[in-house]
Design a protein around this motif. Structure first.
Motif, PDB file in Angstrom:
ATOM      1  N   LEU A  31      46.803 -10.123  34.101  1.00 23.43           N
ATOM      2  CA  LEU A  31      45.546 -10.519  34.727  1.00 23.43           C
ATOM      3  C   LEU A  31      44.733  -9.304  35.156  1.00 23.43           C
ATOM      4  CD1 LEU A  31      46.558 -13.576  36.962  1.00 23.43           C
ATOM      5  CD2 LEU A  31      45.182 -13.622  34.878  1.00 23.43           C
ATOM      6  N   ALA A  32      45.414  -8.279  35.656  1.00 20.72           N
ATOM      7  CA  ALA A  32      44.712  -7.079  36.116  1.00 20.72           C
ATOM      8  C   ALA A  32      43.958  -6.411  34.971  1.00 20.72           C
ATOM      9  CB  ALA A  32      45.699  -6.102  36.742  1.00 20.72           C
ATOM     10  N   THR A  33      44.556  -6.386  33.784  1.00 25.71           N
ATOM     11  CA  THR A  33      43.890  -5.793  32.620  1.00 25.71           C
ATOM     12  C   THR A  33      42.599  -6.530  32.300  1.00 25.71           C
ATOM     13  OG1 THR A  33      45.989  -5.052  31.681  1.00 25.71           O
ATOM     14  CG2 THR A  33      44.137  -5.284  30.164  1.00 25.71           C
ATOM     15  N   GLN A  34      42.648  -7.856  32.310  1.00 25.39           N
ATOM     16  CA  GLN A  34      41.462  -8.660  32.021  1.00 25.39           C
ATOM     17  C   GLN A  34      40.435  -8.553  33.151  1.00 25.39           C
ATOM     18  OE1 GLN A  34      42.011  -8.819  28.928  1.00 25.39           O
ATOM     19  NE2 GLN A  34      41.610 -10.996  28.588  1.00 25.39           N
ATOM     20  N   LEU A  35      40.917  -8.443  34.361  1.00 29.04           N
ATOM     21  CA  LEU A  35      40.021  -8.326  35.508  1.00 29.04           C
ATOM     22  C   LEU A  35      39.179  -7.053  35.434  1.00 29.04           C
ATOM     23  CD1 LEU A  35      39.147  -9.549  38.211  1.00 29.04           C
ATOM     24  CD2 LEU A  35      41.047  -8.321  39.292  1.00 29.04           C
ATOM     25  N   VAL A  36      39.789  -5.971  35.006  1.00 24.99           N
ATOM     26  CA  VAL A  36      39.042  -4.718  34.847  1.00 24.99           C
ATOM     27  C   VAL A  36      37.912  -4.894  33.840  1.00 24.99           C
ATOM     28  CG1 VAL A  36      39.195  -2.348  33.973  1.00 24.99           C
ATOM     29  CG2 VAL A  36      40.936  -3.215  35.546  1.00 24.99           C
ATOM     30  N   ARG A  37      38.198  -5.571  32.744  1.00 24.72           N
ATOM     31  CA  ARG A  37      37.167  -5.807  31.732  1.00 24.72           C
ATOM     32  C   ARG A  37      36.005  -6.609  32.305  1.00 24.72           C
ATOM     33  NH1 ARG A  37      39.372  -8.910  26.992  1.00 24.72           N
ATOM     34  NH2 ARG A  37      37.212  -8.601  26.274  1.00 24.72           N
ATOM     35  N   LEU A  38      36.313  -7.655  33.064  1.00 30.01           N
ATOM     36  CA  LEU A  38      35.270  -8.480  33.655  1.00 30.01           C
ATOM     37  C   LEU A  38      34.434  -7.683  34.650  1.00 30.01           C
ATOM     38  CD1 LEU A  38      37.307 -11.743  34.240  1.00 30.01           C
ATOM     39  CD2 LEU A  38      35.260 -11.568  32.812  1.00 30.01           C
ATOM     40  N   ARG A  39      35.088  -6.899  35.476  1.00 33.05           N
ATOM     41  CA  ARG A  39      34.371  -6.095  36.464  1.00 33.05           C
ATOM     42  C   ARG A  39      33.461  -5.074  35.781  1.00 33.05           C
ATOM     43  NH1 ARG A  39      34.032  -9.153  40.634  1.00 33.05           N
ATOM     44  NH2 ARG A  39      35.865  -9.333  41.965  1.00 33.05           N
ATOM     45  N   THR A  40      33.937  -4.493  34.694  1.00 36.15           N
ATOM     46  CA  THR A  40      33.130  -3.526  33.953  1.00 36.15           C
ATOM     47  C   THR A  40      31.858  -4.165  33.416  1.00 36.15           C
ATOM     48  OG1 THR A  40      35.116  -2.280  33.331  1.00 36.15           O
ATOM     49  CG2 THR A  40      33.138  -1.917  32.014  1.00 36.15           C
ATOM     50  N   LEU A  41      31.948  -5.439  33.057  1.00 39.30           N
ATOM     51  CA  LEU A  41      30.788  -6.166  32.543  1.00 39.30           C
ATOM     52  C   LEU A  41      29.868  -6.671  33.657  1.00 39.30           C
ATOM     53  CD1 LEU A  41      32.564  -8.224  29.742  1.00 39.30           C
ATOM     54  CD2 LEU A  41      30.852  -6.429  29.390  1.00 39.30           C
ATOM     55  N   GLY A  42      30.302  -6.509  34.905  1.00 34.65           N
ATOM     56  CA  GLY A  42      29.464  -6.901  36.028  1.00 34.65           C
ATOM     57  C   GLY A  42      29.653  -8.326  36.512  1.00 34.65           C
TER      58      GLY A  42
ATOM     59  N   PHE B 194      33.926 -13.151  27.669  1.00 36.87           N
ATOM     60  CA  PHE B 194      33.594 -12.304  28.816  1.00 36.87           C
ATOM     61  C   PHE B 194      32.125 -11.899  28.801  1.00 36.87           C
ATOM     62  CE2 PHE B 194      38.068 -10.492  29.968  1.00 36.87           C
ATOM     63  CZ  PHE B 194      38.489 -11.774  30.271  1.00 36.87           C
ATOM     64  N   ASP B 195      31.610 -11.520  27.637  1.00 39.49           N
ATOM     65  CA  ASP B 195      30.185 -11.174  27.546  1.00 39.49           C
ATOM     66  C   ASP B 195      29.314 -12.388  27.890  1.00 39.49           C
ATOM     67  OD1 ASP B 195      30.463  -8.486  26.809  1.00 39.49           O
ATOM     68  OD2 ASP B 195      30.753  -9.017  24.705  1.00 39.49           O
ATOM     69  N   THR B 196      29.744 -13.560  27.477  1.00 42.38           N
ATOM     70  CA  THR B 196      28.983 -14.781  27.754  1.00 42.38           C
ATOM     71  C   THR B 196      28.934 -15.072  29.242  1.00 42.38           C
ATOM     72  OG1 THR B 196      29.531 -15.721  25.592  1.00 42.38           O
ATOM     73  CG2 THR B 196      28.890 -17.269  27.326  1.00 42.38           C
ATOM     74  N   VAL B 197      30.082 -14.979  29.916  1.00 39.92           N
ATOM     75  CA  VAL B 197      30.136 -15.230  31.361  1.00 39.92           C
ATOM     76  C   VAL B 197      29.269 -14.215  32.107  1.00 39.92           C
ATOM     77  CG1 VAL B 197      31.627 -15.259  33.387  1.00 39.92           C
ATOM     78  CG2 VAL B 197      32.386 -16.347  31.276  1.00 39.92           C
ATOM     79  N   ALA B 198      29.334 -12.965  31.680  1.00 37.51           N
ATOM     80  CA  ALA B 198      28.517 -11.925  32.322  1.00 37.51           C
ATOM     81  C   ALA B 198      27.032 -12.232  32.168  1.00 37.51           C
ATOM     82  CB  ALA B 198      28.847 -10.568  31.727  1.00 37.51           C
ATOM     83  N   ALA B 199      26.649 -12.695  30.978  1.00 35.41           N
ATOM     84  CA  ALA B 199      25.233 -13.015  30.732  1.00 35.41           C
ATOM     85  C   ALA B 199      24.800 -14.257  31.508  1.00 35.41           C
ATOM     86  CB  ALA B 199      25.003 -13.219  29.238  1.00 35.41           C
TER      87      ALA B 199
ATOM     88  N   VAL C 106      41.322 -21.344  30.465  1.00 33.75           N
ATOM     89  CA  VAL C 106      42.782 -21.297  30.499  1.00 33.75           C
ATOM     90  C   VAL C 106      43.347 -20.106  29.748  1.00 33.75           C
ATOM     91  CG1 VAL C 106      43.016 -23.795  30.771  1.00 33.75           C
ATOM     92  CG2 VAL C 106      43.074 -22.799  28.471  1.00 33.75           C
ATOM     93  N   SER C 107      42.568 -19.524  28.846  1.00 34.17           N
ATOM     94  CA  SER C 107      43.076 -18.412  28.049  1.00 34.17           C
ATOM     95  C   SER C 107      42.806 -17.049  28.678  1.00 34.17           C
ATOM     96  CB  SER C 107      42.446 -18.431  26.650  1.00 34.17           C
ATOM     97  OG  SER C 107      41.135 -17.882  26.666  1.00 34.17           O
ATOM     98  N   GLY C 108      42.044 -17.023  29.772  1.00 34.47           N
ATOM     99  CA  GLY C 108      41.724 -15.743  30.393  1.00 34.47           C
ATOM    100  C   GLY C 108      41.024 -14.782  29.456  1.00 34.47           C
ATOM    101  N   GLY C 109      40.209 -15.313  28.560  1.00 35.03           N
ATOM    102  CA  GLY C 109      39.440 -14.472  27.645  1.00 35.03           C
ATOM    103  C   GLY C 109      40.179 -14.023  26.407  1.00 35.03           C
ATOM    104  N   THR C 110      41.377 -14.554  26.173  1.00 35.99           N
ATOM    105  CA  THR C 110      42.176 -14.082  25.042  1.00 35.99           C
ATOM    106  C   THR C 110      41.926 -14.864  23.751  1.00 35.99           C
ATOM    107  OG1 THR C 110      44.058 -15.515  25.593  1.00 35.99           O
ATOM    108  CG2 THR C 110      44.014 -13.308  26.597  1.00 35.99           C
ATOM    109  N   LEU C 111      41.299 -16.038  23.839  1.00 34.40           N
ATOM    110  CA  LEU C 111      41.124 -16.870  22.646  1.00 34.40           C
ATOM    111  C   LEU C 111      39.709 -16.823  22.072  1.00 34.40           C
ATOM    112  CD1 LEU C 111      43.279 -20.016  23.490  1.00 34.40           C
ATOM    113  CD2 LEU C 111      43.889 -18.001  22.142  1.00 34.40           C
ATOM    114  N   ASP C 112      38.778 -16.261  22.803  1.00 35.76           N
ATOM    115  CA  ASP C 112      37.412 -16.106  22.302  1.00 35.76           C
ATOM    116  C   ASP C 112      36.905 -14.737  22.736  1.00 35.76           C
ATOM    117  OD1 ASP C 112      34.673 -16.109  21.766  1.00 35.76           O
ATOM    118  OD2 ASP C 112      34.455 -18.239  22.180  1.00 35.76           O
ATOM    119  N   PRO C 113      36.775 -13.802  21.805  1.00 40.52           N
ATOM    120  CA  PRO C 113      36.385 -12.434  22.166  1.00 40.52           C
ATOM    121  C   PRO C 113      34.988 -12.329  22.755  1.00 40.52           C
ATOM    122  CG  PRO C 113      36.362 -12.732  19.772  1.00 40.52           C
ATOM    123  CD  PRO C 113      37.001 -13.946  20.351  1.00 40.52           C
ATOM    124  N   THR C 114      34.193 -13.379  22.648  1.00 47.08           N
ATOM    125  CA  THR C 114      32.840 -13.336  23.208  1.00 47.08           C
ATOM    126  C   THR C 114      32.744 -13.985  24.590  1.00 47.08           C
ATOM    127  OG1 THR C 114      32.118 -15.434  22.201  1.00 47.08           O
ATOM    128  CG2 THR C 114      31.918 -13.445  20.856  1.00 47.08           C
TER     129      THR C 114
END
Length: 285
Positions: A177-188, A138-143, A128-136
């Motif tokens: 959302l677009a800003t967060q989406l770029v981060r996710l895409r960069t992580l694969g 996005f890396d976790t989802v990518a892994a 629900v936070s779109g990655g804003t409440l836990d800085p780890t």
């Protein structure tokens, strides 16, 4: 679904088609979620209640079950990651044992809970936070290499309503959302769903404006998840209660389907599945 939108999700090796919209059923293992009908927490009978509700939703046509152990209603009490996991993990394990083909989404904004849930057999993370409440997160989802619901929210569940200030809510939600989406895409991260976050840091007026402009999300290639079920926007507008808001939910879900929603996240699966079946007989695009 708009042309160009991604039409499949890879859920741990299972390809889920989204060329026709699908339903995500809400199953809250909490004592304080805003709609009492969604709660299945009873110290003596929680597992039985979870299995009963899960079985009903699957029979009524749910493609996903969305399990939550942390209430995100406005002003909800904060709980520790350990308590959240303690609520979720037995529910995941029970459903996996009794309904091994069920696709489980985990409603959490905490990476540690996400990791434990996926290890227990869940397939998708709904943040629900779109990655804003836990800085780890996005890396976790990518892994983990699992699908991820990127939802828009400002602040925390305890503070979000004080952050409901916009000049143009649709434009600002899309930009954030677009800003967060770029981060996710960069992580694969390959499989991403977008959720505008109805009711999260938004007033009823914002929610109606956002729904009215939902077509604008077609600029993204990602499928759109919409969660309007029995929310304050419906029952306060109609002067009723959340328990009486099923008809209003169906009305707004139908509008969302017309405007390109790929997944309806709901408390009432049969009615949402019927709305999808009927709207599929029409041509909107």
């Amino acid at each position: 679904m708009p042309k160009g939108t991604k039409k499949t999700l890879n859920c741990r090796g299972r390809l889920v088609a989204l060329d026709t919209p699908v339903v995500m059923g809400i199953l809250n293992v909490t004592p304080d979620s805003f709609y009492a009908g969604s709660r299945v927490m009873d110290p003596a009978h929680t597992t039985d209640l979870v299995l009963e509700r899960a079985g009903q939703m699957l029979a009524e046509g749910a493609t996903f079950l969305d399990l939550g152990g942390y209430s995100t209603r406005p002003g909800a009490a904060d709980i520790s990651p350990a308590e959240e996991a303690d609520r979720l993990l037995p529910a995941i394990e029970a459903i996996r044992q009794h309904y091994p083909d069920a696709l489980l989404s985990i409603d959490t904004f905490r990476a540690s809970v996400a990791r434990q849930a996926i290890a227990a057999g869940a397939h998708l993370i709904n943040d629900v936070s779109g990655g804003t409440l836990d800085p780890t997160m996005f890396d976790t989802v990518a892994a983990l290499r699992v699908p991820y619901v990127l939802m828009h929210m400002r602040g925390t569940p305890q503070t979000m309503q004080s952050r409901a200030t916009y000049t143009n809510v649709a434009t600002e939600v899309i930009d954030e959302l677009a800003t967060q989406l770029v981060r996710l895409r960069t992580l694969g991260v390959a499989d991403i769903l977008l959720d505008p976050g109805f009711g999260f840091a938004k007033t009823p007026a914002h929610n109606f404006e956002l729904l009215n402009n939902l077509d604008a999300f077609r600029l993204f290639d990602e499928p759109l998840l919409v969660g309007l079920s029995r929310k304050t926007t419906i029952w306060k507008t109609l002067g009723i209660t959340a328990e009486e808001a099923l008809n209003g939910t169906t009305v707004l879900n139908t509008v969302a389907l017309q405007k390109g929603a790929s997944i309806l996240r709901v408390h009432d699966v049969r009615e949402a599945a019927e709305a999808i079946k009927l709207t599929q007989q029409l041509t909107f695009f």
